[in-house]
Motif scaffolding. Structure first.
Motif, PDB file in Angstrom:
ATOM      1  N   ALA A 299       0.844  -1.195   0.000  1.00 35.44           N
ATOM      2  CA  ALA A 299       0.000   0.000   0.000  1.00 35.44           C
ATOM      3  C   ALA A 299       0.882   1.248   0.000  1.00 35.44           C
ATOM      4  N   ILE A 300       0.373   2.326  -0.535  1.00 35.48           N
ATOM      5  CA  ILE A 300       1.082   3.605  -0.499  1.00 35.48           C
ATOM      6  C   ILE A 300       0.669   4.334   0.781  1.00 35.48           C
ATOM      7  N   PRO A 301       1.618   4.550   1.725  1.00 34.45           N
ATOM      8  CA  PRO A 301       1.236   5.156   3.014  1.00 34.45           C
ATOM      9  C   PRO A 301       1.438   6.674   3.026  1.00 34.45           C
ATOM     10  N   PHE A 302       0.472   7.375   3.587  1.00 36.15           N
ATOM     11  CA  PHE A 302       0.558   8.821   3.791  1.00 36.15           C
ATOM     12  C   PHE A 302       0.718   9.070   5.292  1.00 36.15           C
ATOM     13  N   VAL A 303       1.676   9.935   5.655  1.00 34.41           N
ATOM     14  CA  VAL A 303       2.012  10.119   7.071  1.00 34.41           C
ATOM     15  C   VAL A 303       2.211  11.597   7.388  1.00 34.41           C
ATOM     16  N   PRO A 304       2.037  11.992   8.654  1.00 37.56           N
ATOM     17  CA  PRO A 304       2.340  13.374   9.054  1.00 37.56           C
ATOM     18  C   PRO A 304       3.802  13.714   8.762  1.00 37.56           C
ATOM     19  N   GLU A 318       5.213  13.900  -1.600  1.00 40.52           N
ATOM     20  CA  GLU A 318       3.854  13.527  -1.983  1.00 40.52           C
ATOM     21  C   GLU A 318       3.135  12.721  -0.902  1.00 40.52           C
ATOM     22  N   LEU A 319       3.915  12.143   0.035  1.00 38.25           N
ATOM     23  CA  LEU A 319       3.343  11.265   1.057  1.00 38.25           C
ATOM     24  C   LEU A 319       3.343  11.888   2.450  1.00 38.25           C
ATOM     25  N   LEU A 320       3.852  13.104   2.580  1.00 36.91           N
ATOM     26  CA  LEU A 320       3.941  13.784   3.872  1.00 36.91           C
ATOM     27  C   LEU A 320       2.911  14.900   3.926  1.00 36.91           C
ATOM     28  N   LEU A 344       5.795   5.938  -6.756  1.00 38.59           N
ATOM     29  CA  LEU A 344       5.821   5.894  -5.299  1.00 38.59           C
ATOM     30  C   LEU A 344       5.963   4.472  -4.774  1.00 38.59           C
ATOM     31  N   ARG A 345       5.432   3.501  -5.485  1.00 37.43           N
ATOM     32  CA  ARG A 345       5.441   2.115  -5.016  1.00 37.43           C
ATOM     33  C   ARG A 345       6.786   1.422  -5.230  1.00 37.43           C
TER      34      ARG A 345
END
Length: 397
Positions: A299-304, A318-320, A344-345
């Motif tokens: 999975a593509i994870p999005f994080v703070p 792109e993920l922060l 991204l993957r």
């Protein structure tokens, strides 16, 4: 303190037990009576229950835990360290998996985040436990009970779960720990084809306020409002009943939010591997084992955009995200761009996570570090690790 909390720290503890049982007689000092069979199943570990001694750390700290749960977390931590210090002569080595304790020389201490309440650092309010008010009576009491001395910390073998945590520990104690990323179990994850996955989002972690699940639900709302037919799975054990009720109320009014709670390991793995996206809500996360599991499952994870979880997503902007609105925009942008999804993957998935954060790597290093500490009981962390080889990629997990 309580292995049945089943969080990242408890996963580290179970992996340390499994690693050290190979060569040592191991006793666990804790506050509860853990169900080790259940924990082996949950963390997919192989701790030999018959060859492990479990001992409650005195009377007061276990009583506080039983009566109040996490309410007096910091004081319980201090009492655990005080008890371990009293028992230190009964063991060849003390190994802490609950941050730095007031242990004298000849110990190995794994720090998820530092508990030096007197330290002055920029992000103090985000690093320390929310029950600790600066210079309060409770803080002074816990500090006195804990008896953490900078000189002792500097003499012990000190480990940290991320570069971010290592920076904070160095600020607190004037010594930089060796970074040993926590163990991520990738054995059951598969890099399932993207087109076979659902356009949904998974979040994994204990159901408590710091995980900001309500914000994650609002993020999902925003992504749907931008035209993406997505949904959210909330997975993890409940440690805050009041907060769970708040989350349940939000989920009840949204057919696209499923509050699953704690699920068997195989269901967790299946949920991650069958969805395209993951999201994490905790700010100033010290490492983020759940984020690494999301990545391991493809999975593509999005994080703070703060804390140690940067390392897992390779600092990809792109993920922060900074806020609910920012996360909404970034998830929507990725969901609308197949080329960006592939980009991204590529650096994530089971093989990449195994190489960087795998369980075999962690257990091998723990065995070496403990062997060095037993050979040189007064060695500082720099002496302990100076001639240790660089970590090699794990060939298998």
């Amino acid at each position: 303190m309580d292995l049945m909390s089943k969080g990242g720290g408890e996963a580290v503890a179970m992996n340390v037990l499994e690693a050290l049982q190979e060569d040592h007689r191991v006793t666990v000092l804790t506050l509860t009576d853990p169900d080790l069979r259940e924990l082996n199943d949950y963390f997919d570990t192989d701790v030999d229950i018959r060859d492990l001694r479990v001992e409650r750390a005195g009377h007061l700290a276990p009583w506080l835990n039983r009566q109040f749960g996490l309410k007096y977390y910091v004081l319980q931590n201090a009492l655990l360290g005080r008890y371990a210090r009293r028992r230190s002569d009964d063991f060849d080595l003390l190994v802490s998996t609950i941050n730095e304790l007031g242990l004298e020389s000849n110990s190995v201490q794994y720090v998820h985040f530092p508990f030096d309440w007197t330290v002055s650092c920029d992000e103090r309010e985000h690093i320390f436990h929310p029950t600790v008010e600066e210079d309060s009576f409770y803080e002074r009491l816990a500090t006195r009970v804990a008896g953490v001395e900078r000189e002792d910390i500097q003499q012990n073998t000190l480990l940290a779960n991320s570069d971010w945590t290592a920076d904070v520990v160095e600020d607190a104690y004037g010594t930089r720990p060796r970074v040993l990323h926590p163990p991520i179990d990738t054995r059951e994850f598969e890099d399932r084809p993207w087109e076979e996955r659902e356009d949904g989002i998974v979040t994994v972690g204990r159901i408590e306020r710091s995980k900001r699940i309500e914000e994650l639900i609002r993020i999902t709302d925003g992504v749907r409002e931008r035209g993406h037919d997505t949904h959210l799975h909330v997975i993890g054990p409940t440690v805050d009943e009041e907060y769970r009720e708040e989350v349940e109320a939000m989920a009840a009014s949204r057919e696209y939010v499923e509050l699953e709670g704690e699920v068997p390991r195989e269901e967790l793995v299946e949920r991650i591997c069958s969805h395209k996206y993951g999201v994490h809500g905790k700010q100033y996360e010290h490492f983020g084992m759940a984020v690494a599991e999301l990545a391991a499952g493809g999975a593509i994870p999005f994080v703070p955009d703060d804390g140690g979880q940067h390392a897992i997503v390779n600092d990809r902007e792109e993920l922060l995200y900074e806020s609910v609105a920012d996360a909404t925009e970034k998830i929507s942008a990725v969901a609308a761009d197949p080329d960006l999804q592939r980009d991204l993957r590529e650096p994530m998935g089971p093989r990449a996570i195994r190489r960087r954060f795998g369980r075999e790597r962690f257990q091998h290093q723990i065995r070496r570090i403990v062997a060095d500490a037993l050979d040189r009981p007064s060695a500082s962390v720099s002496e302990t690790t100076a001639d240790a080889p660089a970590e090699k990629p794990a060939s298998g997990d």
